[in-house]
Design an enzyme around this catalytic site. Structure first.
Site, mmCIF file in Angstrom:
data_model
loop_
_atom_site.group_PDB
_atom_site.id
_atom_site.type_symbol
_atom_site.label_atom_id
_atom_site.label_comp_id
_atom_site.label_asym_id
_atom_site.label_seq_id
_atom_site.Cartn_x
_atom_site.Cartn_y
_atom_site.Cartn_z
ATOM 1 N N HIS A 72 0.838 -1.194 0.000
ATOM 2 C CA HIS A 72 0.000 0.000 0.000
ATOM 3 C C HIS A 72 0.877 1.250 0.000
ATOM 4 O O HIS A 72 1.754 1.399 0.846
ATOM 5 C CB HIS A 72 -0.912 0.014 1.227
ATOM 6 C CG HIS A 72 -2.103 -0.874 1.090
ATOM 7 N ND1 HIS A 72 -3.299 -0.627 1.726
ATOM 8 C CD2 HIS A 72 -2.293 -2.015 0.371
ATOM 9 C CE1 HIS A 72 -4.175 -1.577 1.414
ATOM 10 N NE2 HIS A 72 -3.574 -2.426 0.603
ATOM 11 N N TYR A 201 -9.440 5.539 7.288
ATOM 12 C CA TYR A 201 -9.632 5.891 8.690
ATOM 13 C C TYR A 201 -10.653 7.026 8.722
ATOM 14 O O TYR A 201 -10.413 8.103 8.161
ATOM 15 C CB TYR A 201 -8.324 6.364 9.318
ATOM 16 C CG TYR A 201 -7.260 5.296 9.437
ATOM 17 C CD1 TYR A 201 -7.044 4.628 10.637
ATOM 18 C CD2 TYR A 201 -6.448 4.959 8.350
ATOM 19 C CE1 TYR A 201 -6.064 3.658 10.759
ATOM 20 C CE2 TYR A 201 -5.462 3.990 8.454
ATOM 21 C CZ TYR A 201 -5.274 3.340 9.664
ATOM 22 O OH TYR A 201 -4.301 2.375 9.774
ATOM 23 N N PRO A 293 -4.837 0.485 18.448
ATOM 24 C CA PRO A 293 -4.558 0.007 17.089
ATOM 25 C C PRO A 293 -4.715 1.063 15.999
ATOM 26 O O PRO A 293 -4.465 0.764 14.834
ATOM 27 C CB PRO A 293 -5.580 -1.126 16.906
ATOM 28 C CG PRO A 293 -6.699 -0.778 17.835
ATOM 29 C CD PRO A 293 -6.071 -0.106 19.013
ATOM 30 N N LYS A 297 0.539 0.007 15.034
ATOM 31 C CA LYS A 297 1.896 -0.062 15.568
ATOM 32 C C LYS A 297 2.178 -1.272 16.445
ATOM 33 O O LYS A 297 3.338 -1.525 16.780
ATOM 34 C CB LYS A 297 2.203 1.207 16.372
ATOM 35 C CG LYS A 297 2.313 2.451 15.513
ATOM 36 C CD LYS A 297 3.458 2.328 14.532
ATOM 37 C CE LYS A 297 3.335 3.308 13.399
ATOM 38 N NZ LYS A 297 3.985 2.883 12.184
ATOM 39 N N TYR A 385 3.807 6.577 10.053
ATOM 40 C CA TYR A 385 2.960 5.453 9.636
ATOM 41 C C TYR A 385 3.790 4.332 8.993
ATOM 42 O O TYR A 385 3.571 3.154 9.289
ATOM 43 C CB TYR A 385 1.894 5.942 8.667
ATOM 44 C CG TYR A 385 0.765 4.950 8.447
ATOM 45 C CD1 TYR A 385 -0.298 4.876 9.340
ATOM 46 C CD2 TYR A 385 0.772 4.092 7.354
ATOM 47 C CE1 TYR A 385 -1.329 3.964 9.148
ATOM 48 C CE2 TYR A 385 -0.262 3.186 7.150
ATOM 49 C CZ TYR A 385 -1.302 3.119 8.047
ATOM 50 O OH TYR A 385 -2.310 2.219 7.857
#
Length: 390
Positions: A72, A201, A293, A297, A385
């Site tokens: 991704h 998200y 979550p 991580k 990220y």
């Protein structure tokens, strides 16, 4: 019985540490209190940092990952009707993440361990580390009703938040830091195609939602729920309807519903134990820290611990140096706290807090506006990220 390193816990962190040490010729024993089937039944995260992927390659356990993992290059942030794509590759100089389920990582590591012939004992009851503050530690456990014991040089506690390793440390020697969030995530795993080719998200007035996947045909969805909620209260139709309400119209229209393979609620907390070394006992992964979550991580932070600890132990056995061992806790904790900050900040931005004041809600608006208007802010988000360097 004697081994150089005893690893408590056969989750991904314990198995990865075992693989890296075995590769370096270090004798290890892994003890796991649950059965193999139980360990593989745990449904966990599925976003791997490129550093984690690199460690799996180094351990020789990335063949299936390379074949089946989904690379991704970005993800979407939706907030109060606004949409923002975080272009990971552009913002981080070509880096990305890989979607590959933690269960699959664990399965690959288990198969690799079995092929290597290195020992792992499942259903090891009452595992307890002893005398780790001195030069001669040992570990005891019960196997098939019989008491067992092995001497060792070092003990690696990779047995999770509720494991015996951290619990064996005297209270005077450890300090803990914790934030328990007033909500959980209701998660559904279903054999349906994902609604988007990248993760979404979503922060909504009704609460947070996440659209994720495990493959092109298996999706993982979450919605924020009460901390004291129960999966049985949610019918399948209730879940899918609530998910769509929290998504933008395009994503909602592409949600394909189906019967869940698994439905569960995960509580959210931030937790750190300091230090992560106690004489010849080392903590790694969830035994030392928990992150919500939101930032993906948990597994990746455990892999970072394994990187530092495996390097330290290899250095000790190959060069006779204790420098890496002495530096392990400080090096790991520096990265841990940065990941804790990142996960806390995303959680704070995207979730609905019942106790939020009008000022705090304006701060959420301002945080998203900063990300939308500032490439520098998006770069910081993207770099965290994909994973900070070891």
């Amino acid at each position: 019985m004697r081994h150089q390193v005893v690893i408590i816990g056969a989750g991904p962190s314990g198995l990865l540490l075992g693989a890296l040490l075995h590769q370096a010729g270090i004798d290890t024993l892994i003890l796991e209190r649950q059965s193999r089937e139980h360990v593989l039944s745990r449904i966990r995260a599925g976003v791997l940092e490129d550093g984690t992927v690199g460690l799996l390659r180094k351990a020789g356990v990335a063949e299936r990952l390379a074949r089946e993992g989904l690379v991704h290059e970005g993800f979407a942030l939706n907030f109060a009707g606004r949409h923002l794509r975080i272009d990971l590759r552009a913002l981080t100089g070509g880096r990305s993440v890989t979607v590959y389920g933690q269960t699959e990582v664990t399965r690959d590591l288990m198969d690799h361990r079995a092929a290597s012939g290195a020992p792992v004992i499942f259903d090891a009851r009452d595992v307890t580390p002893h005398d780790f503050e001195g030069p001669n530690p040992h570990v005891t456990w019960t196997e098939d009703g019989q008491a067992r014991r092995t001497a060792c040089d070092f003990i690696a506690g990779c047995d999770g938040y509720h494991g015996a390793s951290r619990a064996s440390v005297p209270a005077r020697a450890i300090e803990t830091f914790e934030r328990v969030y007033p909500f959980g995530w209701l998660g559904v795993l279903a054999d349906v195609p994902p609604c988007s080719h990248e993760l979404i998200y979503a922060g909504h007035e009704r609460g947070f939602a996440l659209c994720s996947m495990r493959s092109a045909t298996r999706s993982r969805y979450y919605v924020q729920c009460r901390a004291d909620d129960h999966p049985a209260r949610w019918t399948d139709d209730m879940f899918w309807d609530e998910l769509r309400r929290r998504l933008d119209p395009v994503a909602a229209a592409h949600v394909v519903t189906g019967p869940p393979i698994e439905k569960s609620i995960a509580p959210l907390r931030s937790f750190v134990a300091e230090p992560m070394r106690f004489g010849r006992l080392f903590l790694a992964g969830d035994a030392a820290h928990i992150v919500p979550p939101t930032g993906a991580k948990g597994l990746n932070l455990a892999a970072g611990d394994v990187h530092y600890l495996s390097e330290a132990l290899v250095e000790y056995y190959q060069d006779g140096s204790e420098a890496g061992i002495n530096a392990y806790s400080a090096r790991a904790l520096e990265r841990v706290w940065k990941a804790e900050r990142f996960s806390w900040s995303l959680t704070t931005l995207l979730h609905r807090f019942d106790t939020s004041t009008p000022f705090e809600r304006r701060m959420q608006d301002a945080e998203f506006a900063l990300l939308a208007s500032s490439e520098a802010a998006r770069r910081v988000l993207a770099e965290n990220y994909v994973g900070l360097p070891y």
